[in-house]
Design an enzyme around this catalytic site. Structure first.
Site, PDB file in Angstrom:
ATOM      1  N   ASP A  53      68.729 -15.801  38.315  1.00 33.83           N
ATOM      2  CA  ASP A  53      68.237 -15.366  39.622  1.00 33.83           C
ATOM      3  C   ASP A  53      69.277 -14.542  40.373  1.00 33.83           C
ATOM      4  OD1 ASP A  53      65.606 -15.920  39.813  1.00 33.83           O
ATOM      5  OD2 ASP A  53      65.800 -17.771  40.949  1.00 33.83           O
ATOM      6  N   ASP A 111      60.091 -29.944  42.674  1.00 29.99           N
ATOM      7  CA  ASP A 111      59.933 -30.681  41.422  1.00 29.99           C
ATOM      8  C   ASP A 111      59.140 -31.956  41.657  1.00 29.99           C
ATOM      9  OD1 ASP A 111      62.196 -28.974  41.246  1.00 29.99           O
ATOM     10  OD2 ASP A 111      63.399 -30.702  41.839  1.00 29.99           O
TER      11      ASP A 111
END
Ligand SMILES: *[C@@H]1O[C@H](CO)[C@@H](O)[C@H](O)[C@H]1NC(C)=O
Ligand SMILES: CC(=O)N[C@H]1CO[C@H](CO)[C@@H](O)[C@@H]1O
Length: 728
Positions: free
Chosen positions: A137, A442
């Site tokens: 990223d 998550d």
């Protein structure tokens, strides 16, 4: 039939004793609450308000205690039969995709990232069935360069690992721990590989230092040309480079064995598009991998967590491939372990009790949470499939019919799947893939999978599967727990609240298991009350507990004794030392009065739409001094941050109350004999003892990690204020 199973589930022993103990504690709690409710002081003074506050705090703590019983009632342990899997599946084992995520070459140095990548490439698993994807990223040429170097080094590293069956398979961890082999023949090879590795890390680190990759290297791979246009980490085109193509017959190691596929991906970034952090990267990886390998199993791991156990894939497959119970299993979660904890765990970061007790307990009521790293998923389930009776996975799935495509064509297709605009007007981030819009995405992703009818499994093998780098300073610890508690609390207050979202879909005990973490943050308020008001009461002569001669004192003493003895037992059993437990108790308090408090305040501010900016917690500035103090287990303060002021204020307040309260009771000035205030004296005394390291840092230590004078002065000011206002 038993011999057919690929895994076994065993009850953890001692449950009868545990449940008996829990019932007695529950009775004690009821008695305490009854006493509180029936003995409210008359009048309208501060004493009455303080008493009602105690009642509120105890009601909350009692409620939370009941919630935590869900994960302690019937824990289980899992064991796998790897040889049966090998015997039964042999050549027919499914393909596995491994996702490694990194975000920033500064805080996650490329040499660390590739150590993790190499460790997962070297799993004990047929290389032609393994594909490793690195999502960068940071969009950094330095990370790409490091991965390119790693793809060359893998040709020597993988055969070396397999020939001598070495562990661990992260070269960084292996060469820093292992002793020189004695066998001369092996030694020669060992030294050769070590030399290659060190030369490679030196090249990578020096490129990282200078911030660029030398020109003579950039011409060696077409991928480097992606950076020719001067792109930045926040504004660049999608990049997908297949560094090793496992299907290519030229992709072999130094002994002509096939190598795993290795792919670099940096999804497109544009300033006008929100990138959704790691969840966005995971979803891009799911799509990109679907046109390269499309394996039915996906494992993901953070870039600082190397594999310490080369059998983890086989272990996880024992669950998925079990004929009887495997169909219902959505994901297999391994614990988060750290490799740089000190012996006595000064900041309580080893997570031993969570890993050994709580997650095993969750495993028996529907499965552990998805914690975002060290987890094996089934691709179909991550992409939104619901559970249905009789569902059978197609384990042979992979790319079909597209083998004619050239590598360039595949890369182009993959890039088109990693653009910013791809997800617009789709269900990605909502019904498909990892969910967006929450700091702990998550956990809601895992919750949604549970709510679609799947179970998860917790696997905690004796030799840790993954090892990462844990926080090593107080500030990092407080920050980490602020993120966790805030994230889980905001889930509790959102439409994903396990009680409502999970209602009718997962069991009540599973909902309670989720809430163990969802309600971390609000624990801060009653705890803050408990560590201040009774001590102030001691000083000012306000009685908040039964006298020693009263029978009502029995449940109070029983609960505190039994709860502490049990928590000590739990800690020792989970691998802590006695001192480690004691440090853990201190950190229990510190986290509740800082991290969790910030968590509550920030969540509420966000809900009210007030500024998005959170409390700024001191960032990591690691230096040699600091590491030394960490290794000597000396608490690190050093900066004047608000959390240090809170900690110092509470410590100082209790010291003053203890000294003042005791001198009054001893001299009889306030006609308050010791036995009347027995519990308040004990409570305040324990708080003073547990805060000894804080007093040392305030008054005795002279090093740079001690508490700055400005913090001590601020704390003194707050304590004076608390003593002057008639709040009690
Ligand atoms: C990691 O693996 C090594 C062997 O390679 C083992 O000795 C060590 O105990 C493992 N670490 C943990 C925390 O289990
Ligand atoms: C005690 C210990 O092993 N500390 C290490 C933790 O990890 C950091 C970063 O890798 C090291 O610098 C410490 O020495």
């Amino acid at each position: 039939m038993e011999e057919r199973r690929l895994f076994a589930t065993e009850q953890v022993g001692g449950r009868a004793v545990y449940r008996f103990h829990a019932v007695t504690v529950f009775v004690g709690i009821c008695l305490v609450l009854y006493y509180r409710a029936t003995h409210v002081p008359a009048g309208s003074g501060a004493g009455r308000a303080a008493w009602l506050g105690m009642l509120a705090a105890e009601l909350w703590l009692a409620f939370y205690w009941v919630i935590t019983q869900a994960v302690r009632w019937s824990p289980v342990r899992r064991r796998t039969f790897k040889d049966r899997l090998a015997a039964r599946y042999g050549e027919r084992l499914p393909c596995v995709d491994i996702f490694v995520c990194t975000a920033d070459p500064k805080s996650e140095p490329p040499s660390l990232v590739i150590a993790t990548v190499l460790s997962v490439m070297a799993y004990n698993y047929p290389a032609e069935k393994l594909s490793v994807y690195l999502s960068d990223d940071g969009g950094s040429i330095l990370t790409f360069y490091a991965l390119w170097e790693a793809s060359a080094f893998a040709q020597h590293w993988l055969p070396f690992c397999k020939r001598y069956n070495i562990q661990p398979r992260s070269p960084a961890a292996y060469f820093s721990d292992s002793e020189k082999p004695h066998d001369l023949h092996i030694l020669k090879e060992w030294s050769f590989i070590k030399g290659l590795y060190e030369a490679m890390t030196e090249r990578i680190d020096s490129a990282a230092m200078s911030g660029e990759v030398p020109e003579q290297i950039r011409v060696k791979h077409k991928g480097f040309s992606e950076w020719n246009t001067g792109i930045t980490s926040k504004d660049h085109q999608p990049i997908v480079q297949i560094l090793i193509n496992g299907k290519d017959s030229n992709a072999v190691d130094s002994e002509a064995n096939v190598l795993p596929t290795l792919v670099y991906m940096a999804r497109e970034k544009r300033p006008q598009y929100h990138h959704n952090f790691k969840a966005g990267a995971m979803n891009a990886l799911i799509r990109v991998s679907s046109v390269i390998s499309n394996s039915p199993i996906i494992m993901n791991v953070d870039c600082d967590m190397y594999s310490n156990n080369s059998d983890s894939i086989i272990d996880a497959l024992c669950f998925f491939l079990d004929e009887e119970k495997g169909q219902k299993i959505g994901f297999v979660q391994y614990p988060q372990n750290y490799n740089n904890m000190t012996k006595n765990n000064i900041y309580g970061n080893s997570l031993n009790v969570i890993n050994q007790v709580e997650l095993s307990g969750l495993d028996s009521v529907g499965g552990p949470l998805y914690i975002g790293t060290g987890c094996f998923h089934r691709r179909e389930i991550l992409c939104g499939r619901r559970f249905a009776e009789g569902y059978k996975e197609d384990w042979d799935r992979r790319i079909k019919g597209k083998t004619q495509q050239s590598i360039d064509q595949i890369e182009e297709t993959a890039k088109s799947l990693a653009t910013c605009a791809y997800e617009q007007n789709t269900q990605w981030g909502n019904e498909i893939g990892v969910k967006y819009g929450c700091p702990v995405e998550d956990v809601i992703t895992g919750l949604a999978i549970h709510c679609r009818g799947w179970e998860s499994v917790y696997m905690n093998p004796p030799r840790a599967a993954f090892l990462g780098v844990g926080p090593t300073t107080l500030a990092q610890t407080i920050l980490q727990h602020k993120r966790w508690s805030e994230g889980n609390f905001s889930i509790f207050l959102s439409k994903y609240c396990p009680f409502f979202f999970g209602h009718g879909k997962i069991s009540l005990r599973h909902q309670m298991g989720y809430l163990t973490y969802g309600l971390w943050a609000p624990n801060s308020l009653p705890t803050l009350y408990y560590v201040t008001i009774p001590s102030l009461g001691l000083l000012k002569g306000t009685l908040l507990f039964p006298e020693i001669t009263s029978r009502w004192i029995i449940p109070f003493i029983y609960i505190s004794l039994v709860k502490n003895v049990y928590s000590l037992y739990e800690a020792l059993l989970s691998g802590d030392t006695l001192r480690g437990w004691w440090n853990g108790q201190r950190m229990w308090m510190v986290k509740r009065i800082t991290s969790y408090l910030y968590g509550v305040i920030d969540t509420i501010r966000k809900l009210l739409g007030l500024s998005m900016m959170g409390f700024v917690v001191t960032s990591k500035v690691s230096d040699e001094d600091e590491s030394k103090r960490y290794e000597q287990e000396i608490m690190e303060f050093g900066t004047s941050s608000p959390e240090h002021v809170i900690i110092s204020t509470i410590a100082l307040l209790n010291l003053v109350c203890m000294v003042g309260g005791l001198s009054q009771t001893m001299t009889g000035v306030g006609h308050m004999p010791l036995n009347v205030f027995f519990i308040q004296v004990i409570l305040c005394g324990l708080l003073v003892i547990i805060n000894i390291p804080v007093y040392e840092a305030m008054f005795l230590r002279k090093d740079r990690g001690s508490i700055p004078l400005s913090v001590t002065l601020a704390a003194t000011g707050f304590v004076t204020f608390a003593l002057m206002v008639p709040i009690i």
